[in-house]
Design a protein around this motif. Structure first.
Motif, PDB file in Angstrom:
ATOM      1  N   PHE A   4      24.343  -1.113  15.917  1.00 33.13           N
ATOM      2  CA  PHE A   4      23.135  -0.847  15.140  1.00 33.13           C
ATOM      3  C   PHE A   4      21.970  -1.505  15.846  1.00 33.13           C
ATOM      4  N   ILE A   5      20.912  -0.741  16.076  1.00 30.03           N
ATOM      5  CA  ILE A   5      19.765  -1.242  16.829  1.00 30.03           C
ATOM      6  C   ILE A   5      18.499  -1.112  15.982  1.00 30.03           C
ATOM      7  N   ILE A   6      17.769  -2.216  15.849  1.00 29.60           N
ATOM      8  CA  ILE A   6      16.476  -2.250  15.162  1.00 29.60           C
ATOM      9  C   ILE A   6      15.419  -2.477  16.235  1.00 29.60           C
ATOM     10  N   PHE A   7      14.485  -1.536  16.382  1.00 26.30           N
ATOM     11  CA  PHE A   7      13.522  -1.681  17.474  1.00 26.30           C
ATOM     12  C   PHE A   7      12.123  -1.215  17.056  1.00 26.30           C
ATOM     13  N   GLY A   8      11.156  -1.712  17.769  1.00 25.78           N
ATOM     14  CA  GLY A   8       9.786  -1.248  17.658  1.00 25.78           C
ATOM     15  C   GLY A   8       9.304  -0.821  19.033  1.00 25.78           C
ATOM     16  N   ASP A   9       8.151  -0.168  19.101  1.00 28.37           N
ATOM     17  CA  ASP A   9       7.611   0.267  20.389  1.00 28.37           C
ATOM     18  C   ASP A   9       6.115   0.492  20.220  1.00 28.37           C
ATOM     19  N   LEU A  10       5.469   1.031  21.222  1.00 28.01           N
ATOM     20  CA  LEU A  10       4.013   1.185  21.182  1.00 28.01           C
ATOM     21  C   LEU A  10       3.540   2.271  20.227  1.00 28.01           C
ATOM     22  N   THR A  11       4.462   3.053  19.672  1.00 24.74           N
ATOM     23  CA  THR A  11       4.057   4.029  18.646  1.00 24.74           C
ATOM     24  C   THR A  11       4.081   3.420  17.249  1.00 24.74           C
ATOM     25  N   SER A  12       4.689   2.235  17.098  1.00 22.19           N
ATOM     26  CA  SER A  12       4.819   1.612  15.781  1.00 22.19           C
ATOM     27  C   SER A  12       3.440   1.320  15.193  1.00 22.19           C
ATOM     28  N   GLY A  13       3.205   1.840  13.980  1.00 24.03           N
ATOM     29  CA  GLY A  13       1.914   1.660  13.347  1.00 24.03           C
ATOM     30  C   GLY A  13       0.901   2.707  13.751  1.00 24.03           C
ATOM     31  N   GLU A  14       1.276   3.545  14.705  1.00 22.46           N
ATOM     32  CA  GLU A  14       0.408   4.653  15.120  1.00 22.46           C
ATOM     33  C   GLU A  14       1.008   5.948  14.587  1.00 22.46           C
ATOM     34  N   THR A  15       1.954   6.495  15.323  1.00 25.71           N
ATOM     35  CA  THR A  15       2.603   7.737  14.882  1.00 25.71           C
ATOM     36  C   THR A  15       3.939   7.486  14.205  1.00 25.71           C
TER      37      THR A  15
END
Length: 296
Positions: free
Chosen positions: A225-236
């Protein structure tokens, strides 16, 4: 340089066969993603899904009155329950239900004068019900509360699906699990601000667009199980990141990360969930334009 007509025909045939095979593979993969998305939507709309959540009530020690009356300590929404439905009594990590006489509240489908509805030996937790309402007791560290569902929730009626990025096979990549020591853990914080140490089998190392990245994985049954964020988080995409599953690797240590199957956490659909958020090391410095977009 001159080529014979026969050679050119063979070459053309090989080119067509290659492209047909590639197209068949692409179509098969698109069908796989569509089936995954269909199963995902079916789960969200099911009785166990996240679209029907309408309440989360934390219990204090001792008696906790509940009902539709605004004067109740726990006010169930929708005026579905009787005004005075009874009370819950919490004693440490144990909860007992005392419904008001003749309310018709069911515990696992049966009317009961009173019932223990939570302790750590009761697995699965009993389901209480009244009309379209279903509720169970959950525990998050020292917090014990009621998770309330309404099978006739307007959120179910108004649900029109989840927007996704266009499916791109380039976002399906091989990943190598770099195992930590057998007692390796990762600090995971949830939206309640609670932080726990959860066992991690190690880091998944992979390459996107020529650059190497890694994500700490957690174990969940026979999957990672992987929990991740990236540069789209909070945008798209959802501000607090997204989730993803991967199969556990075989002896070669290799598995597959399919970001086209990245999905929103329950908190994207309801304020009554207790979602874990990505640890800092799982915030990717790249825009992952794959998987589910934010749910509005």
């Amino acid at each position: 340089m001159k080529y014979s007509l026969r050679f050119l025909m063979v070459l053309a045939g090989a080119f067509i066969a290659f492209n047909n095979g590639k197209a068949q593979t692409t179509n098969s993969y698109l069908q796989e993603i569509e089936q995954w998305d269909s199963s995902r939507i079916h789960y969200l709309k099911s009785e166990e899904g996240w679209l029907n959540l309408e309440g989360l009530f934390w219990l204090k020690e001792g008696k906790n009155s509940f009902g539709s009356n605004p004067s109740s300590q726990l006010v169930f929404p929708g005026n579905i329950l009787p005004a005075d439905a009874g009370y819950f009594e919490r004693q440490g990590n144990s909860v007992r239900l005392f419904p008001t006489e003749h309310t018709g509240i069911l515990v696992n489908g049966q009317v009961m004068k009173d019932a223990v509805v939570y302790n750590k030996d009761l697995l699965p937790a009993p389901v209480m019900s009244y009309g379209s309402l279903r509720w169970t007791i959950i525990q998050r560290e020292d917090k014990i509360g009621i998770r309330l569902r309404n099978l006739s929730s307007r959120h179910l009626r108004e649900f029109r699906g989840i927007e996704r990025f266009a499916v791109d096979p380039a976002w399906k990549v091989d990943a190598r699990l770099e195992r930590g020591n057998p007692f390796h853990t990762v600090s995971i914080t949830n939206v309640l601000g609670q932080t726990t140490e959860q066992r991690s089998p190690g880091k998944l190392v992979f390459t996107l667009k020529g650059k190497q990245y890694s994500l700490d994985a957690l174990e969940e049954g026979d999957q990672l199980f992987i929990i991740f964020g990236d540069l789209t988080s909070g945008e798209t995409t959802y501000p607090s990141g997204r989730y993803m599953y991967a199969r556990k690797p075989g002896p070669d240590g290799i598995t597959t990360l399919d970001f086209n199957k990245a999905y929103n956490p329950p908190c994207a659909f309801t304020p009554h969930a207790t979602c874990p958020i990505p640890p800092p090391q799982n915030i990717l410095p790249v825009a992952v334009i794959a998987g589910e977009k934010n749910y509005h």
